[in-house]
Design an enzyme around this catalytic site. Structure first.
Site, mmCIF file in Angstrom:
data_model
loop_
_atom_site.group_PDB
_atom_site.id
_atom_site.type_symbol
_atom_site.label_atom_id
_atom_site.label_comp_id
_atom_site.label_asym_id
_atom_site.label_seq_id
_atom_site.Cartn_x
_atom_site.Cartn_y
_atom_site.Cartn_z
ATOM 1 N N LYS A 210 0.825 -1.201 0.000
ATOM 2 C CA LYS A 210 0.000 0.000 0.000
ATOM 3 C C LYS A 210 0.867 1.261 0.000
ATOM 4 C CE LYS A 210 -4.317 -1.524 0.030
ATOM 5 N NZ LYS A 210 -5.243 -1.397 1.165
ATOM 6 N N ARG A 244 -4.368 -10.003 3.613
ATOM 7 C CA ARG A 244 -4.540 -9.992 2.159
ATOM 8 C C ARG A 244 -3.208 -9.572 1.537
ATOM 9 N NH1 ARG A 244 -6.427 -6.211 -1.754
ATOM 10 N NH2 ARG A 244 -7.771 -7.151 -3.352
#
Length: 284
Positions: A210, A244
């Protein structure tokens, strides 16, 4: 899935031409299926298949999204639990009919019919926190207390899921790192994740590669694995149970190591300093 003494990895397969991480590497059907099967071999517990990214962009028709995800779901469902990453109830319905057992909704049941469809299909749901309409730009995010506000949102949406008949054991919560949050917000969510893991449902974290990792370490998308693993480990030590991830093998091994440290898993083998006296391990 029993998660009291297990850390599960959800592999990511994006069947999109504009995914933020792989830039369309698994957009072709055969590439998407191959990536999902590789994730099975690498130890993933589930595969998350997406046909439209959440970030701003041109609208993608519902029938196009269905055509992207359903063949992948159908191909992978016999081998592993399959999640469909969608915010549209029509896509969720088609994916469940094709064999998906989880709906990963980045809008946290923003579609008024989503909870009904999931309940009717008997699927599980990942309820993620976000503020914006999908595919649209959200104004600069402002929070007085990001953790408290995310917690309030997740509790309200969990109640919505229960009211529509989704069984409590089928509800998973996701604080939504980077979804309408800046890097300081995502770091705060990570730091105080323990305040969210006691809300009455397992917590999934989607921290892989991210932007908050990249901005913290000054690393581009292809060089964020160490930071991603550090964030994932920090989260599971505060109670998260599903991670995830894009880099499946590395993340699975990190989770297996944490399980062993916590006493939940035995080592694969014992050799170091265990040989009979006089035949000592050379690495002692």
């Amino acid at each position: 899935m029993e998660l009291s003494r297990r850390l599960a990895v959800m592999a990511i397969v994006n069947r999109t031409p504009d995914s933020f991480y792989d830039r369309g590497a698994t957009f072709a059907l055969d590439a998407a299926v191959a990536a999902g099967l590789a994730a099975v071999e690498e130890g993933a517990a589930m595969v998350d298949v997406g046909g439209v990214k959440f970030a701003p962009g041109e609208p993608v028709p519902v029938d196009v999204e269905i055509a992207r995800v359903v063949p992948v779901v159908r191909a992978l469902a016999p081998a592993i639990a399959v999640s469909v990453d969608t915010f549209r109830h029509e896509v969720a319905r088609a994916a469940i009919e094709a064999g998906a057992s989880i709906v990963n909704d980045t809008t946290g049941l923003g579609d008024p019919r989503m909870a009904e469809v999931i309940a009717e299909g008997g699927a599980s749901v990942v309820i993620a926190h976000s503020l914006a309409e999908p595919r649209t730009q959200h104004p600069r995010p402002q929070y007085d207390d990001v953790v408290a506000e995310v917690a309030g949102f997740l509790v309200e949406r969990r109640e919505r899921a229960l009211a529509h008949g989704i069984a409590p054991e089928r509800i998973i919560l996701d604080p939504g790192h980077d979804l309408n949050k800046n890097t300081r917000h995502s770091l705060e969510l990570t730091r105080r994740l323990g305040e969210l893991t006691g809300l009455g449902a397992p917590v999934l974290v989607a921290v892989s590669n991210k932007d908050f990792v990249g901005e913290t370490l000054d690393r581009e998308r292809g060089d964020r694995l160490p930071g991603s693993l550090a964030a994932a480990v920090y989260c599971v030590l505060q109670g998260a149970r599903i991670v995830r991830a894009h880099n499946v093998r590395e993340t699975v091994e990190a989770m297996r190591m944490v399980e062993a440290i916590l006493g939940w898993r035995e080592p694969a083998f014992l050799l170091h300093n265990t040989r009979p006296e006089g035949n000592a391990d050379a690495h002692a």
